[in-house]
Design a protein around this motif. Sequence first.
Motif, PDB file in Angstrom:
ATOM      1  N   ARG A 214      48.100  31.799  36.834  1.00  0.00           N
ATOM      2  CA  ARG A 214      46.947  30.987  36.400  1.00  0.00           C
ATOM      3  C   ARG A 214      45.819  32.030  36.014  1.00  0.00           C
ATOM      4  N   GLN A 215      45.542  32.985  36.847  1.00  0.00           N
ATOM      5  CA  GLN A 215      44.447  33.828  36.172  1.00  0.00           C
ATOM      6  C   GLN A 215      44.746  34.480  34.600  1.00  0.00           C
ATOM      7  N   LEU A 216      45.908  34.719  34.391  1.00  0.00           N
ATOM      8  CA  LEU A 216      46.360  35.583  33.018  1.00  0.00           C
ATOM      9  C   LEU A 216      46.256  34.267  32.092  1.00  0.00           C
ATOM     10  N   TYR A 217      46.684  32.963  32.446  1.00  0.00           N
ATOM     11  CA  TYR A 217      46.680  32.153  31.569  1.00  0.00           C
ATOM     12  C   TYR A 217      45.432  31.589  31.018  1.00  0.00           C
TER      13      TYR A 217
ATOM     14  N   PHE B 195      38.382  40.557  36.059  1.00  0.00           N
ATOM     15  CA  PHE B 195      39.519  40.725  37.275  1.00  0.00           C
ATOM     16  C   PHE B 195      38.922  41.230  38.426  1.00  0.00           C
ATOM     17  N   ASP B 196      38.178  41.884  38.761  1.00  0.00           N
ATOM     18  CA  ASP B 196      37.916  42.516  39.814  1.00  0.00           C
ATOM     19  C   ASP B 196      37.379  41.648  41.083  1.00  0.00           C
ATOM     20  N   PRO B 197      36.772  40.413  40.707  1.00  0.00           N
ATOM     21  CA  PRO B 197      36.129  39.313  41.672  1.00  0.00           C
ATOM     22  C   PRO B 197      37.643  38.578  42.172  1.00  0.00           C
ATOM     23  N   LEU B 198      38.993  38.845  41.726  1.00  0.00           N
ATOM     24  CA  LEU B 198      39.971  37.959  42.121  1.00  0.00           C
ATOM     25  C   LEU B 198      40.883  38.352  43.142  1.00  0.00           C
ATOM     26  N   GLY B 199      40.433  39.449  43.722  1.00  0.00           N
ATOM     27  CA  GLY B 199      41.341  39.980  44.971  1.00  0.00           C
ATOM     28  C   GLY B 199      42.368  41.257  44.384  1.00  0.00           C
ATOM     29  N   TRP B 200      42.375  41.587  43.344  1.00  0.00           N
ATOM     30  CA  TRP B 200      43.311  42.723  42.886  1.00  0.00           C
ATOM     31  C   TRP B 200      42.895  43.938  43.560  1.00  0.00           C
ATOM     32  N   ASP B 201      43.668  44.787  44.060  1.00  0.00           N
ATOM     33  CA  ASP B 201      43.224  46.045  44.439  1.00  0.00           C
ATOM     34  C   ASP B 201      42.905  47.138  43.840  1.00  0.00           C
ATOM     35  N   ARG B 202      43.710  46.933  42.395  1.00  0.00           N
ATOM     36  CA  ARG B 202      43.660  47.975  41.263  1.00  0.00           C
ATOM     37  C   ARG B 202      43.555  47.317  40.001  1.00  0.00           C
TER      38      ARG B 202
END
Length: 504
Positions: free
Chosen positions: A188-191, A145-152
């Motif tokens: 889509r990421q979660l899917y 998840f870190d490379p996908l643009g989430w701040d936290r």
Amino acid sequence: MFLTISTTGSPERPATDLGYLLHKHPGKAQAFSTSHGTAQVFYPEATDQRCTAALLLEVDPIALVRRGQGKGRGGAPDSALAQYVNDRPYAASSLLAVALSGVFRNALKGQCAARPELPEQALRLRIEIPVLPARGGAELVHRLFDPLGWDRVETRPVVLDEQFPEWGDSRYVRLVLEGELRLADALRQLYVLLPVLDDAKHYWIAPDEVDKLLRAGDGWLAGHPEHGLISSRYLARHKGLTRNALERLELVRLAEADGAEVEDLDNAVDEASDTPERPTPLAVLRREAILAALRSAGAARVLDLGCGQGQLVQALLGDVSFTEIVGVDVSMRALSVAAKRLRLERMGERQSERVRLLQGSLAYTDRRLAGYDAAVLSEVIEHLDLERLPALEYAVFGSARPRTVLVTTPNVEYNVRWETLPAGHVRHGDHRFEWTREEFRDWAAAVARRHGYTVGFVPVGDDDPEVGPPTQMAVFTRTDATAASAGTTAGATTTETPKEGEAA
């Protein structure tokens, strides 16, 4: 099995707009039947300042067993009891991913009929999954998840038993994601990543799972540092399907290398300019040469293979002699840009019947591409590794077999005329090769012999007496074609014609 999606609002954009995006009214609790239980959507809070939507999936273990889906990991039951007593009703898995795609189908597609502008807007999102299987631990969750643009990205281990802390932590974590993303991208990421982290799927893996993976991963998977692991786990470690997915992702990566907006050198000038100070761009000259060759061949039904952002498709639409135009590209992002360029949603019925955009890889045969008058590969082959060219060759010339095939590619000899191009450099950072005129002619002649075509060559751009034209175009004509123009394209020089039946 539970997850929540929260967002905050402002005076200009109330948080309850989330209801429009999810196509679920904040004032209602709704239930949806699935093959493995009941999915319920409700809103614990819904104000202009903050809105939270919850998806609760109640899994029926008995129904899973009856459908052959209640087995242990790897597809084999650990024991008779394990078919009924397992984590499926409680932990996020592929069951929840399937529920997401069914209940929030339009949201995943980025569609909202009532408020069409909303799906393109980034929202301040908070997504929480209380119990998430993590085969690989919290460290793997962060790698995904870190490379996908989430701040936290917060992971908190779930203990095996709070009354017996000495037993330690389980393999489950509580996951919290916070950041500013489009809702469709987050879903889509979660899917994709929910079954990846669980490392198991509850249903049989079919070949169309590769297409599902690429659709859901469009825009983020090809460039993800863990795309290999993601593909393998999502496809239940099926070697053939994983290899297929990775090859297609590589083509996507090549198509989008150096950024979706980067043009190669000869397209870098304003196409609208046509003045003595700024001559007609090579990209325009190339399209004009292609259109002329297609008209000369009498083509009406045309494939644009590797259509990119739709410039050639748009030019073809401007000539009513082309009755059917199909643009094909491996990149869903490029096809989306092409659709906007062509204004497909606002196109009149008669015009829209003439054009289609298809997602597909030119490295594989595709029945949809058979039976057309002509196919165009404009500035495509140089983006492939040389060892991949035979696959493209067979897909186009051996399987689809259009009557006419046009192939354009840079002439590397002309590169010395580009003042801004350093010596020894290719025109675009993503080009795997650039051929001399002799190399291109040798390749084209061999392709023609193998597949029953004749081939001629047309210069595109100023034909320099020393180094030739900036772009070289091969015009292939099938030897069994009845077109009167076979081998007589204006300006073309023709190689020796293979005799009937000589092609491999």
